[in-house]
Design an enzyme around this catalytic site. Sequence first.
Site, mmCIF file in Angstrom:
data_model
loop_
_atom_site.group_PDB
_atom_site.id
_atom_site.type_symbol
_atom_site.label_atom_id
_atom_site.label_comp_id
_atom_site.label_asym_id
_atom_site.label_seq_id
_atom_site.Cartn_x
_atom_site.Cartn_y
_atom_site.Cartn_z
ATOM 1 N N GLY A 17 31.993 0.915 13.734
ATOM 2 C CA GLY A 17 31.300 1.150 12.473
ATOM 3 C C GLY A 17 31.976 0.473 11.300
ATOM 4 O O GLY A 17 32.026 1.016 10.193
ATOM 5 N N GLY A 18 32.482 -0.732 11.534
ATOM 6 C CA GLY A 18 33.294 -1.404 10.516
ATOM 7 C C GLY A 18 32.551 -2.300 9.556
ATOM 8 O O GLY A 18 33.182 -3.068 8.826
ATOM 9 N N ASN B 19 35.724 5.080 13.773
ATOM 10 C CA ASN B 19 35.132 5.411 12.482
ATOM 11 C C ASN B 19 33.641 5.687 12.537
ATOM 12 O O ASN B 19 33.122 6.445 11.722
ATOM 13 C CB ASN B 19 35.405 4.248 11.505
ATOM 14 C CG ASN B 19 34.542 4.326 10.264
ATOM 15 O OD1 ASN B 19 34.767 5.146 9.384
ATOM 16 N ND2 ASN B 19 33.519 3.472 10.191
ATOM 17 N N SER C 179 35.841 14.923 9.516
ATOM 18 C CA SER C 179 35.169 15.258 8.262
ATOM 19 C C SER C 179 35.657 16.628 7.812
ATOM 20 O O SER C 179 36.034 17.464 8.640
ATOM 21 C CB SER C 179 33.655 15.289 8.462
ATOM 22 O OG SER C 179 32.994 15.852 7.346
ATOM 23 N N TYR D 67 26.088 17.790 13.281
ATOM 24 C CA TYR D 67 27.120 16.930 12.699
ATOM 25 C C TYR D 67 28.415 17.706 12.483
ATOM 26 O O TYR D 67 29.495 17.263 12.898
ATOM 27 C CB TYR D 67 26.634 16.342 11.377
ATOM 28 C CG TYR D 67 27.682 15.522 10.653
ATOM 29 C CD1 TYR D 67 27.942 14.215 11.037
ATOM 30 C CD2 TYR D 67 28.411 16.060 9.588
ATOM 31 C CE1 TYR D 67 28.911 13.455 10.383
ATOM 32 C CE2 TYR D 67 29.375 15.312 8.928
ATOM 33 C CZ TYR D 67 29.621 14.004 9.328
ATOM 34 O OH TYR D 67 30.579 13.266 8.686
ATOM 35 N N ILE E 125 33.287 11.045 0.113
ATOM 36 C CA ILE E 125 33.690 9.698 -0.282
ATOM 37 C C ILE E 125 32.454 8.947 -0.753
ATOM 38 O O ILE E 125 31.432 8.905 -0.061
ATOM 39 C CB ILE E 125 34.348 8.952 0.895
ATOM 40 C CG1 ILE E 125 35.435 9.822 1.526
ATOM 41 C CG2 ILE E 125 34.903 7.614 0.421
ATOM 42 C CD1 ILE E 125 36.519 10.282 0.593
#
Length: 255
Positions: free
Chosen positions: A19-20, A97, A149, A162, A195
């Site tokens: 996921g970069g 990630n 998270s 999630y 974030i």
Amino acid sequence: MSGWAIYPSLKGRSVFISGGGSGIGASITEAFAQQGARVAFCDLSEEPSRELVARLGQDGHGEVLFQKADVRDIEQLRATIARAAEVNGPITVLVNNAARDDRHSFETVTPEYWDERYAVNLRHQFFAAQAVYPMMKDAGGGSIINFGSTSWMMGLGGMPAYTSAKSAVAGLTRGLARDFGPANIRVNGIAPGWIMTERQKSLWLTPEGEEELMKRQCLKRQLQPVEMARLTLFLASDDSSAMTNQTYVADGGWV
């Protein structure tokens, strides 16, 4: 990168990031490239990923390898990791990630949706770690950083698949740290708070939400993706060589 720490141990190191291509992941990709690491990443979103690679190349940070891949497809993920190792050398830093924090009502969740949410938010972290373990063992060690998270710590509602998957990242991190430790492989987690990626600002940030943010955080400002990248660099580097089996909360002091 003015004012940032430079980690000599990261120069030339083979790094793989899932996921970069956007959000926090893109900041991590850029940060490792700036350190002189040999960087590879996968992402499902092709256009922003290719734009990131082009920009980093123009900025003089060498060739960054992007591969389009869906982390829910474990065989595709394994092939992507193998290709990254073929191009950049054995992977000694893994950053798990990739994730999606889509909101969902508990009434609408089906078994299929539940399994899909776990596939995108948890399952791939284990199989990526499994894939890089032999390389890290042969290299004499490595560092794995799993992204969780703080949502479950805060007791947020509206996305039970999630939050439960992300809480499990902490358990996965501790279990792998114990199993991988004899091979000198460190496994740590990062639990970001809210974030302010473009996704968060466009989908979830409201005036009411920002008011709550300023009320709950100790730091009275928005947290940025680059701040997660800085912590990732430290945990990947030899400067944190005694640190493993931990999850580090980076939320501005909310929880």
